[in-house]
Design an enzyme around this catalytic site. Structure first.
Site, PDB file in Angstrom:
ATOM      1  N   HIS A 589       1.549  -3.189  -3.111  1.00  0.00           N
ATOM      2  CA  HIS A 589       0.490  -2.426  -2.442  1.00  0.00           C
ATOM      3  C   HIS A 589      -0.684  -2.205  -3.385  1.00  0.00           C
ATOM      4  O   HIS A 589      -0.923  -1.093  -3.859  1.00  0.00           O
ATOM      5  CB  HIS A 589       1.043  -1.087  -1.926  1.00  0.00           C
ATOM      6  CG  HIS A 589       1.956  -1.238  -0.747  1.00  0.00           C
ATOM      7  ND1 HIS A 589       3.328  -1.179  -0.863  1.00  0.00           N
ATOM      8  CD2 HIS A 589       1.695  -1.470   0.568  1.00  0.00           C
ATOM      9  CE1 HIS A 589       3.878  -1.347   0.333  1.00  0.00           C
ATOM     10  NE2 HIS A 589       2.904  -1.525   1.229  1.00  0.00           N
ATOM     11  N   HIS A 593      -3.240  -7.167  -1.882  1.00  0.00           N
ATOM     12  CA  HIS A 593      -2.658  -7.031  -0.536  1.00  0.00           C
ATOM     13  C   HIS A 593      -3.746  -6.638   0.465  1.00  0.00           C
ATOM     14  O   HIS A 593      -3.794  -7.181   1.581  1.00  0.00           O
ATOM     15  CB  HIS A 593      -1.543  -5.983  -0.541  1.00  0.00           C
ATOM     16  CG  HIS A 593      -1.100  -5.563   0.831  1.00  0.00           C
ATOM     17  ND1 HIS A 593      -0.483  -6.413   1.711  1.00  0.00           N
ATOM     18  CD2 HIS A 593      -1.215  -4.364   1.478  1.00  0.00           C
ATOM     19  CE1 HIS A 593      -0.212  -5.767   2.841  1.00  0.00           C
ATOM     20  NE2 HIS A 593      -0.649  -4.523   2.720  1.00  0.00           N
ATOM     21  N   ASP A 630      -4.426   0.668   2.993  1.00  0.00           N
ATOM     22  CA  ASP A 630      -3.416   1.102   2.017  1.00  0.00           C
ATOM     23  C   ASP A 630      -4.052   1.714   0.774  1.00  0.00           C
ATOM     24  O   ASP A 630      -3.418   1.727  -0.297  1.00  0.00           O
ATOM     25  CB  ASP A 630      -2.521  -0.078   1.602  1.00  0.00           C
ATOM     26  CG  ASP A 630      -1.308  -0.255   2.517  1.00  0.00           C
ATOM     27  OD1 ASP A 630      -0.892   0.756   3.120  1.00  0.00           O
ATOM     28  OD2 ASP A 630      -0.806  -1.384   2.634  1.00  0.00           O
ATOM     29  N   ASP A 753      -1.116  -7.086   8.602  1.00  0.00           N
ATOM     30  CA  ASP A 753      -0.488  -6.303   7.539  1.00  0.00           C
ATOM     31  C   ASP A 753       0.831  -6.929   7.067  1.00  0.00           C
ATOM     32  O   ASP A 753       1.200  -6.808   5.896  1.00  0.00           O
ATOM     33  CB  ASP A 753      -0.254  -4.874   8.042  1.00  0.00           C
ATOM     34  CG  ASP A 753       0.224  -3.942   6.939  1.00  0.00           C
ATOM     35  OD1 ASP A 753      -0.149  -4.168   5.770  1.00  0.00           O
ATOM     36  OD2 ASP A 753       0.943  -2.986   7.244  1.00  0.00           O
TER      37      ASP A 753
END
Length: 856
Positions: A589, A593, A630, A753
């Protein structure tokens, strides 16, 4: 000027205007309370000067006694316009009368040998009341017109016998069949004795007398009284034939009783069901008929108590036929309220209860299963876990078990109506439960048992979550899916939550200036529209800052700066700020990403069907949501934060903790500094729209609602579009509805995602290793004494291929099948199939790592 009329209200609610000396004055007066509007006789009176209008308005009628009928027909359309003028110091007031027509206006026939003020008054009264009006000059033409139009009211001029005899007109009209429901009004002179023959006809033919009065209001009031009285009564009498024809031919048994339960009517279906002839039943009390001994002892008392309160009752009842056999019936009893609010009749509708051994029961069972399955997938989940939470609600099971030590399913079903009436919240799921409860009443025991099970399922909050196998069957799948789908809140042995400080956030880096993109990076970005674009190479080339470079390219290609009315420098500063807020220490994360999800989002937005479904605002929203979805991720799961009692978990009430934090922090960072505020130049309403849409997309990435989002997309978009495959316009209407555009955006970012399993194999393997590395960091949970949410992810024992297979099976396949059916993604599905085979081959070799062992 004549005197002002008085206004009266009758007990039936009809308003009357009574004019004084109106017929002798060219002016008419009316009294209106001060204000902007008043309503009289269905007329709407609107004033142009609300504050200065006097309480008495004098108005001049538009028509005169000498107006021709041609002129009247031209002016008797949708409105009567009466202009009134009153001299005040400031204004001249105009009043407009307009009436609302009935869908099927009453028809009036005027039988007048010559035109005079009386016929004029009735003509204009009909126009004001919204009635259709015809005029006949002779008895013969009156009969001809009546047979053609079937008028509800006939007005006959009985004043001048030298033109025609009113008795002759009455005789001719009453000789026709349609006249039995027609009201006839005779106009007579005042204070003049009537001939004996005419008095005889008034009585014989049911004529009403109207004393000559050329006031439009008087004629209007007379017509309205007749319309509200005799005409409506006659209409009900005419309808009786149709009602009884329907009752005679309907297949359900119908029984009508008086308020004292004396039988007054049964239809042929009732006679066939019970074996009686109606002559044997009518006039008898229900108590005189033999009763079946199969009913509960208190059932009749329960029914009587319910219907005497004016409430409907329905349920299963055993009746005894004339032959002595008992028949199980589904009965619905409806009280009929009459004048004064009193119950005048009871209508009982009965049909045979389906036999338990009937094959139809199996068909009904399958239909129920299919319909409930569809409803479960398409209805918003509402928590109905507790049945009797409302105050004073009826406990259906305790009610049905009175007098019985072992209440059966059949007894519980008697009380399902009580459960229905106790549910007052009309949410969609409540309506479904009400329908099922009602269906139980007419279902065999096997079906009712199945529906009870359905109700138990519907009253849970996990309508969209699959039920997994036991831990012993597949621990990898259970740990992975259970960990992702749970809210993560698990209690320790002592039922005490462990609190600790929140994860430390990385320090924001100072934005650097990006004058020119280096040639090597620019060359990489030329391939960003391809699905096979290698985000990991961009990560290495940009020193772990791929989001800023890729974001500049993608946002520019979609015209985001022009839409947001911001400069490229502002966009660049914003991208740098957001990327700096990602934790580069996270193996998965991180900003790479985020860049990967942004790339997938842009790829999906360029697909033709997606592009035609969304507008530019939706595109900009999707790009921003993908960029921030995120931000500031701590590299730990929601479960860890909740179990650790972190500040974020407390702030967001253990619900969608990280997703709520990502959305909130993104806006906090954006609006904090004008140099990086991409929203600073858009208006407030557009900002609110953008903000709500971005938040909705970010929250959609939370996995606990994964199946809900996917199933809604399938049932609201995939299936309706597939059913009208050849109708392009119909498909476009489905895609472009506001509700479905919201589902499309949610599905888009969800697929973006978790698109790693659909990437080329080398990228898929790398991402699988990175996410596994984050899950392996559960050592911290063990060190802090926290529950380990996914214990199978132990660095020393975990099988990465098994975890990937489980993830693809439970989360990826169905979602990307649905997304592919909508957006057409053949390349992605080929990669997914290839990658799945790769993980399967490793698992078959008992290999737990990312790659097969080297040959020995």
């Amino acid at each position: 000027m004549g005197c002002a009329p008085s206004i009266h209200v009758s007990q039936s609610g009809v308003i009357y205007c009574r004019d004084s000396d109106e017929s002798n004055s060219p002016h008419q007066t009316t009294t209106i309370s001060q204000g902007t509007a008043a309503t009289l006789h269905g007329l709407f009176i609107k004033t142009d000067a609300a504050e200065t209008i006097p309480s008495v308005i004098t108005y001049q009628s538009r028509h005169s006694r000498n107006n021709s009928y041609r002129d009247r027909k031209e002016n008797s359309g949708g409105h009567i316009r009466i202009e009134a003028e009153t001299q005040t110091s400031h204004t001249s007031v105009k009043v407009r009368y307009s009436r609302a027509r009935l869908n099927e206006p009453n028809a009036v026939l005027l039988v007048f040998a010559k035109e005079d003020s009386q016929s004029d008054a009735f003509w204009w009264a009909c126009d004001r009341a919204g009635f259709r009006c015809n005029i006949a000059r002779t008895p013969e033409s009156a009969v001809e017109c009546f047979l053609d139009k079937h008028h509800e009211i006939i007005v006959i001029d009985g004043r001048h016998s030298r033109y025609f005899e009113p008795e002759a007109v009455c005789r001719l009209i009453r000789a026709t069949k349609p006249s039995e429901n027609t009201v006839i009004l005779a106009v007579v002179f005042p204070l003049v004795s009537l001939s004996l023959s005419f008095k005889h006809y008034l009585t014989l033919f049911g004529l009403q007398r109207f004393v000559e009065n050329s006031s439009v209001s008087a004629c209007y009031n007379e017509l309205i009284q007749i319309e509200h009285g005799e005409v409506r009564c006659q209409f009900k009498l005419r309808a009786c034939n149709s009602v009884f024809t329907a009752l005679e031919h309907c297949q359900e048994a119908v029984e009508i009783t008086s308020e004292d339960h004396i039988i007054q009517y049964v239809n042929p279906a009732f006679e066939r069901m019970m074996g009686y002839h109606k002559g044997e039943l009518i006039g008898k009390e229900l108590t005189e008929l033999p009763k079946s001994d199969k009913n509960r002892a208190d059932l009749l008392d329960t029914i009587n108590t319910c219907i005497k309160k004016g409430k409907e009752w329905q349920g299963i009842y055993y009746a005894r036929k004339k032959s002595g056999d008992s028949i199980q019936q589904h009965v619905k009893i409806i009280p009929v309220i009459g004048q004064g609010g009193k119950i005048r009749h009871f209508v009982a509708i009965k049909r045979p209860h389906i036999d338990n051994n009937n094959q139809v029961s199996q068909m009904i069972l399958s239909i129920y299963y299919m319909s409930i399955t569809s409803l479960c997938l398409s209805i918003e989940c509402h928590s109905l876990r507790h049945r009797d939470r409302r105050k004073d609600s009826i406990d259906a099971r305790s009610l049905s078990s009175r007098g019985s030590d072992a209440p059966s399913l059949q007894n519980r079903r008697y009380s399902s109506v009580a459960r229905i009436h106790s549910m007052t919240i009309e949410a969609p799921i409540t309506k479904v439960i009400n329908i099922i409860n009602a269906a139980q009443e007419s279902s065999p025991v096997t079906v009712a048992e199945a529906l009870d099970r359905v109700l138990e399922i519907l009253r849970t909050t996990e309508l969209y979550s699959p039920q997994l196998a036991s831990k012993e069957d597949d621990p990898h799948t259970n740990d992975l899916v259970g960990g992702l789908m749970s809210d993560g809140l698990r209690r320790l042995s002592g039922n005490e939550y462990v609190f600790c400080k929140n994860m430390s956030q990385s320090q924001l880096a100072i934005p650097v200036t990006l004058n020119d993109v280096p040639p090597s990076i620019a060359e990489m970005l030329n391939d960003e529209e391809c699905w096979e674009f290698n985000i990991l190479e961009l990560e290495a080339a940009t020193h772990k800052r791929p989001l800023t470079y890729l974001g500049l390219k993608i946002f520019t290609s979609f015209g985001a700066c022009e839409f947001l009315n911001c400069s490229e420098a502002t966009l660049r500063s914003w991208l740098q700020l957001i990327e700096a807020s990602y934790h580069s220490s996270n193996s998965y994360h991180n900003s790479t990403h985020a860049a990967d999800v942004l790339h997938a989002t842009a790829y999906f937005l360029r697909k033709e069907r997606v592009k035609s479904s969304l507008d530019q605002l939706d595109e900009v929203v999707a790009l921003i949501a993908a960029t921030v979805h995120d931000v500031d991720h701590p590299g730990r799961t929601n479960s860890f934060l909740c179990n650790a009692g972190s500040e974020l978990a407390i702030l967001y009430n253990d619900t969608a903790v990280l997703e709520s934090h990502h959305a909130a922090l993104a806006f906090q960072l954006t609006v904090r500094d004008s140099k990086s505020n991409i929203f600073k130049n858009i208006d407030r309403n557009q900002f609110r729209t953008l903000r709500q849409a971005i938040i909705d997309m970010v929250l959609a990435t939370e996995m606990t609602r994964h199946f809900e989002h996917v199933n809604k997309f399938v049932n609201s978009i995939n299936k309706p579009m597939a059913s009208i495959n050849s109708d392009c316009e119909g498909q476009a209407n489905i895609r472009n509805s506001p509700e479905n555009r919201l589902l499309i955006k949610r599905m888009l970012i969800k697929c973006a995602d978790v698109a790693n399993p659909c990437r080329p194999l080398e990228l898929c393997i790398e991402w699988a290793g990175r996410i596994s590395e984050e899950y392996f960091a559960q050592d911290e949970e063990k060190r802090q004494g926290l529950p380990v949410v996914m214990p199978v992810f132990d660095r020393n024992t975990c099988s990465v291929p098994k975890s990937q297979i489980s993830f693809i099976d439970y989360f990826i396949t169905d979602m990307f099948d649905a997304w592919d059916a909508f957006a057409s993604l053949p390349g992605l599905m080929e990669h997914l199939s290839e990658n799945y085979k790769y993980w399967k081959s490793l698992d078959e070799m008992k290999c737990k790592s990312l790659r097969p062992p080297p040959p020995s």
